[in-house]
Motif scaffolding. Structure first.
Motif, PDB file in Angstrom:
ATOM      1  N   LEU A   9       8.282   2.019  -0.725  1.00  6.37           N
ATOM      2  CA  LEU A   9       9.445   1.137  -0.862  1.00  6.37           C
ATOM      3  C   LEU A   9       9.157  -0.259  -0.336  1.00  6.37           C
ATOM      4  O   LEU A   9       9.701  -1.233  -0.821  1.00  6.37           O
ATOM      5  CB  LEU A   9      10.623   1.749  -0.108  1.00  6.37           C
ATOM      6  N   TYR A  10       8.288  -0.372   0.676  1.00  7.24           N
ATOM      7  CA  TYR A  10       8.094  -1.724   1.205  1.00  7.24           C
ATOM      8  C   TYR A  10       7.349  -2.628   0.240  1.00  7.24           C
ATOM      9  O   TYR A  10       7.511  -3.844   0.290  1.00  7.24           O
ATOM     10  CB  TYR A  10       7.465  -1.714   2.609  1.00  7.24           C
ATOM     11  N   ASP A  29       7.898  -2.401  -3.055  1.00  5.22           N
ATOM     12  CA  ASP A  29       9.008  -2.792  -3.932  1.00  5.22           C
ATOM     13  C   ASP A  29       9.832  -3.902  -3.279  1.00  5.22           C
ATOM     14  O   ASP A  29      10.219  -4.872  -3.922  1.00  5.22           O
ATOM     15  CB  ASP A  29       9.930  -1.589  -4.195  1.00  5.22           C
ATOM     16  N   ALA A  30      10.096  -3.729  -1.978  1.00  7.40           N
ATOM     17  CA  ALA A  30      10.896  -4.722  -1.267  1.00  7.40           C
ATOM     18  C   ALA A  30      10.195  -6.077  -1.277  1.00  7.40           C
ATOM     19  O   ALA A  30      10.827  -7.117  -1.462  1.00  7.40           O
ATOM     20  CB  ALA A  30      11.150  -4.277   0.167  1.00  7.40           C
ATOM     21  N   ARG A  59       8.197  -7.134  -3.536  1.00 11.35           N
ATOM     22  CA  ARG A  59       8.287  -7.672  -4.888  1.00 11.35           C
ATOM     23  C   ARG A  59       9.653  -8.311  -5.101  1.00 11.35           C
ATOM     24  O   ARG A  59       9.768  -9.401  -5.643  1.00 11.35           O
ATOM     25  CB  ARG A  59       8.062  -6.539  -5.892  1.00 11.35           C
TER      26      ARG A  59
END
Lengths: 595, 292
Positions: free
Chosen positions: A180-181, A183-184, A186
């Motif tokens: 997730l980090y 994605d975060a 991005r």
């Protein structure tokens, strides 16, 4: 606002890998040896007492002497000088191979892993091809084309080694790409280059360093091997060519072989040991965290406030006490000899046919209490004091022998994560049949019949198909039903369920709760239900105990606790419940249009 | 009032690995709109497509049909560069406070990341980071720590601070409180509301928990099998649902009160019985209406 008042855990000391290596004996020795080799490689040729290529007929195969400490080789050249000069060439050649492998492998691995697509396909195919090629044959063929050059052959060898990096980096990147980090980052507007540099390289850095130490050893060995076979440039002194010379004169001057062998052997060994030490140190860095967290729970030890006990009402059961826990203390031994107590004096009674809820937030010790009763505390944990009485048996500190007669047959367990509690290698049927054959001593056919009946009883639509299925073929809700079927298969008197519905969807949760209730009533089992959900407690329990940091703070009939909780902690938990709170309503200043 | 985000007939289809395998359609004709300063709650069970909708808005899911308009501009198929430019408008808070923060970076590095990516100078970024930590009620010296030194609730505050760093207009909140303890959950939700009232940011709030959604949302949409089956005013959808699925969902959540839970359980079983009968009748009249 406990979150504001609780101070953040003290800052963990961040120790660099190098400093940690310096505390590891193997690491220090191998690093020191490699440092010396490196130093010799840089200034060795300046230290050499003679020109490494100066041949003297008087000195052919001369034994060690004060002038020539290590003697001279078959051409009368000073061995010490050659060894010093050879270090430079051998190390430089190995480094060249390493750097080529590193650059090609890591770059390709990053791009293929992060972007995927056609580059991924092409490079993966290419990697497979390179790995299938016999390296030494390629090097021989290359020598025929480009001539006997150390540098060219190491360049080619670097490419041949690059799959080792490619596969390592590719695996690491594909694993971290979906974190997730990333994605975060991005969504935060970081460019791909920045994301790779900041978030992805840091993950692959450690394994790449370790791999490099191993690859460097391989490069030195292969390079020496090529020279030993006489495939290198014989005019350049290298460890391999010295070995070649020593080998051809092994009967006349056996010592000649010793020096280059030592240089090659010790350097490769130092590199591999360094890689091992680095891996050990990197893995160790994870350990102190858990320890600190547990200590935080123990800081507030000792004071034991009075438990708020509610009087029984008409609905709570009276009758024979099935499980009686008194002043239970569960502790974990720490490496420094002290003890962290996660359960600090818990007393509770469960009567036959009673559903007792144990509720609390994460870290309150509710699961540890349940595991202590089951005798299944994780490694390092033990019952420090107190007693666990089960129908006249003392379970606190009891051995495997006592538990074998109890667990599964008289006390059963339903876990939180249904999927990880079924073995993916066996069919569901065999996982139900085996325990029954063991504890009930019935035949296989009888057990199968019983298992099918149980599967039908727990509401599985097609028992025969599920019986033959493997765990991955059924849903989480079905898996939990299977585990419940397994738990009640041997007619236990007490069922311990640890968050049995937390991993399930609400609608599935409701069905599983119905099932647990029906089975409990039908068989009049005692049930210890560990949960953090007040709704589940309200749905199932007769009696409830509220736990906070290892202690029960309030206990009593479920209706009484919900109606007038007295302990401030219970009140704060009940206040935090959102159900039935007012809805927020439409946004002010907007027309009430619901699309 | 104008809409901030408008999703129209959105389809999302994931390719499935393997030759000849049918691609997986995660969203089917989903429409939704969010106004400035509004919270739209999105409820559904696992696999219903609610997370996919959030990811599609963030540009992290493959949109195969329909449109996502942000302030009148279609953002469903932006290139990487244009998407980056949108980062100051749309932000995200993920569910898992453990994997959404890079364990190797300090809090200050994490929070200043979006700022430096936009070219904010180092000293200015540091001031802003302290300001952000203050906004989410964390001490200013938290910046030098690593994520693992914080509890779940504190980590989620850090994730919120990161989302706020660029003053966005819309934050996609993907199950931001479901990994938290009950009391922590309530405090983090209050923080969300407080920030919204102060800054006027809009939320697309995704959760499986009707109670949480009811607490924070102005309007609520319910998803089931990749479609929105019911949407409307928060009080009405979460208080008196109309669609059979929403009713089942509503009835399935146990009430934290033994007396009322007993009634609800009875009501739920009756409702299920009714729906089953209705289904059987539908089957009997041979009209397979739904493609589930």
């Amino acid at each position: 606002m406990t979150e504001l008042t609780t101070p953040i855990a003290p800052a963990a000391a961040r120790v660099s890998l190098l400093r940690r290596l310096l505390r590891n004996p193997v690491g220090v020795v191998s690093l020191a040896f490699l440092a010396i080799v490196g130093l010799v490689a840089v200034i060795g040729s300046a230290l050499a007492p003679y020109d490494p290529n100066l041949a003297s007929l008087q000195l052919v195969l001369a034994p060690p002497s004060p002038d020539h400490i290590l003697g001279a080789d078959s051409a009368g050249r000073d061995v010490l000088s050659r060894l010093l000069a050879a270090t430079q060439i051998s190390i430089a050649a190995a480094l060249l191979g390493l750097v080529v492998a590193l650059v090609v492998g890591v770059t390709a691995g990053l791009i293929a892993g992060y972007y995927g697509g056609w580059f991924d396909q092409v490079s993966s195919w290419f990697t497979g091809l390179v790995m299938a090629l016999p390296g030494i044959v390629v090097l021989l063929a290359a020598r025929a084309v480009v001539g006997p050059s150390v540098w060219y052959s190491m360049l080619i060898f670097g490419v041949l080694l690059s799959p080792a990096y490619f596969r390592l980096v590719y695996a690491a990147v594909t694993a971290v790409k979906n974190e997730l980090y990333v994605d975060a980052a991005r969504v935060s507007g970081l460019s791909d280059l920045r994301i790779i540099a900041r978030h992805i390289l840091s993950v692959v850095r450690a394994p790449v360093i370790i791999q490099s130490a191993i690859i460097a050893g391989i490069a030195i060995a292969i390079q020496s091997g090529l020279e030993f076979l006489g495939l290198g440039d014989m005019s350049v002194p290298t460890w391999g060519s010295m070995l070649n010379d020593g080998f051809s004169n092994i009967y006349k001057a056996p010592l000649l072989m010793l020096w280059p062998s030592l240089a090659i052997g010790l350097t490769c060994m130092a590199l591999v040991l360094l890689a091992n030490a680095m891996r050990d140190e990197l893995e160790r860095s994870v350990r102190p965290v858990g320890r600190r967290r547990r200590r935080a729970a123990a800081v507030v030890a000792e004071e034991r406030p009075a438990v708020v006990v509610h009087a029984d009402d008409a609905k709570t059961r009276t009758g024979e006490v099935l499980l009686s826990v008194r002043d239970l203390v569960v502790g974990y031994d720490k490496p420094d000899g002290s003890l962290t107590r996660v359960v600090r004096g818990v007393s509770l009674d469960i009567r036959r046919g009673e559903v007792h809820g144990l509720i609390g937030e994460s870290g309150s010790g509710k699961t540890q209490t349940a595991f202590a009763v089951l005798g299944l505390l994780p490694a390092g944990g033990r019952v420090v004091s107190g007693s666990i009485g089960f129908d006249g048996l003392e379970l606190a500190g009891a051995g495997e022998k006592v538990y074998r007669g109890v667990r599964g047959s008289r006390i059963a367990y339903v876990p939180q994560e249904p999927m990880s509690n079924l073995d993916g290698a066996f069919t569901i049927g065999s996982q139900l049949v085996e325990p029954m054959r063991l504890t009930l001593g019935i035949s296989k056919a009888e057990a199968k019949e019983r298992a099918l009946g149980l599967l039908e009883r727990v509401g599985i639509p097609n028992p025969k198909r599920t019986f033959a299925a493997y765990p991955h073929e059924i849903s989480g809700g079905m898996a939990q039903r299977v585990l419940i079927a397994g738990a009640v298969s041997c007619d236990p008197e007490l069922l311990i369920a640890d968050e049995p519905t937390t991993a399930l969807d609400v609608t599935v949760q409701a069905e599983v709760l119905d099932l647990v209730r029906d089975l409990q009533e039908e068989r009049q089992m005692g049930l210890l239900l560990v949960t953090h959900n007040f709704g589940v407690v309200a749905d199932l329990c007769d009696r409830v105990s509220v736990m906070q940091s290892g202690l029960i703070v309030e206990t009593g009939p479920v209706r009484s606790i919900f109606a007038h909780a007295e302990h401030p902690y219970t009140q704060s938990l009940l206040d935090a419940i959102l159900e039935d709170g007012p809805a927020r309503g439409a946004l002010a200043g907007t027309p009430e249009v619901a699309r | 009032m104008t809409t901030l985000l408008e999703v129209k007939d959105l389809d999302v289809t994931y390719p499935v690995k393997g030759f000849g395998k049918k691609p997986f359609q995660a969203l089917r004709g989903v429409s939704l709109d969010i106004r400035p300063g509004e919270t739209v709650g999105l409820v559904g069970e696992s696999g219903s497509g609610k997370t996919t909708l959030g990811r599609a808005v963030l540009g992290l899911a493959p949109v195969t049909g329909g449109s996502i308009e942000y302030r009148g501009r279609d953002i469903a198929h932006l290139g990487r560069r244009e998407r980056r430019a949108l980062s100051s408008e749309i932000q995200v808070v993920f569910q898992d406070p453990y994997s959404s923060l890079n364990p190797a970076l300090t809090i200050e590095q994490i929070l200043s990341e979006p700022l430096t990516a936009r070219g904010v100078a180092g000293s200015q970024a540091r001031t802003r980071v302290r300001e952000l930590l203050g906004q989410v009620n964390l001490p200013a010296d938290a910046g030098d720590r690593l994520p693992r030194e914080f509890s779940g609730g504190q980590r989620q505050r850090i994730a919120i601070a990161r989302a706020l760093a660029l003053d966005p207009q819309l934050i996609v909140c993907d199950e931001p409180v479901s990994a938290l303890d009950l009391s922590t959950q309530a405090r983090v939700l209050d923080l969300f509301i407080e920030i919204q009232e102060r800054t006027g940011v809009a939320y697309l709030f995704i959760s499986h928990d009707l109670a949480v959604v009811r607490h924070i949302s102005h309007r609520v949409a319910v998803m089931y099998h990749g479609e929105i089956v019911e949407s409307g005013d928060g009080d009405q959808v979460t208080g008196a649902p109309e669609h059979p699925y929403t009713q089942r969902l509503f009835m399935a959540a146990p009430v934290p009160d033994p007396v009322r839970q007993e009634q609800r359980r009875a009501e739920r079983l009756r409702l299920l019985e009714q729906q089953r009968e209705a289904d059987e009748q539908a089957l009997a009249t041979a009209s397979p209406g739904r493609t589930a």
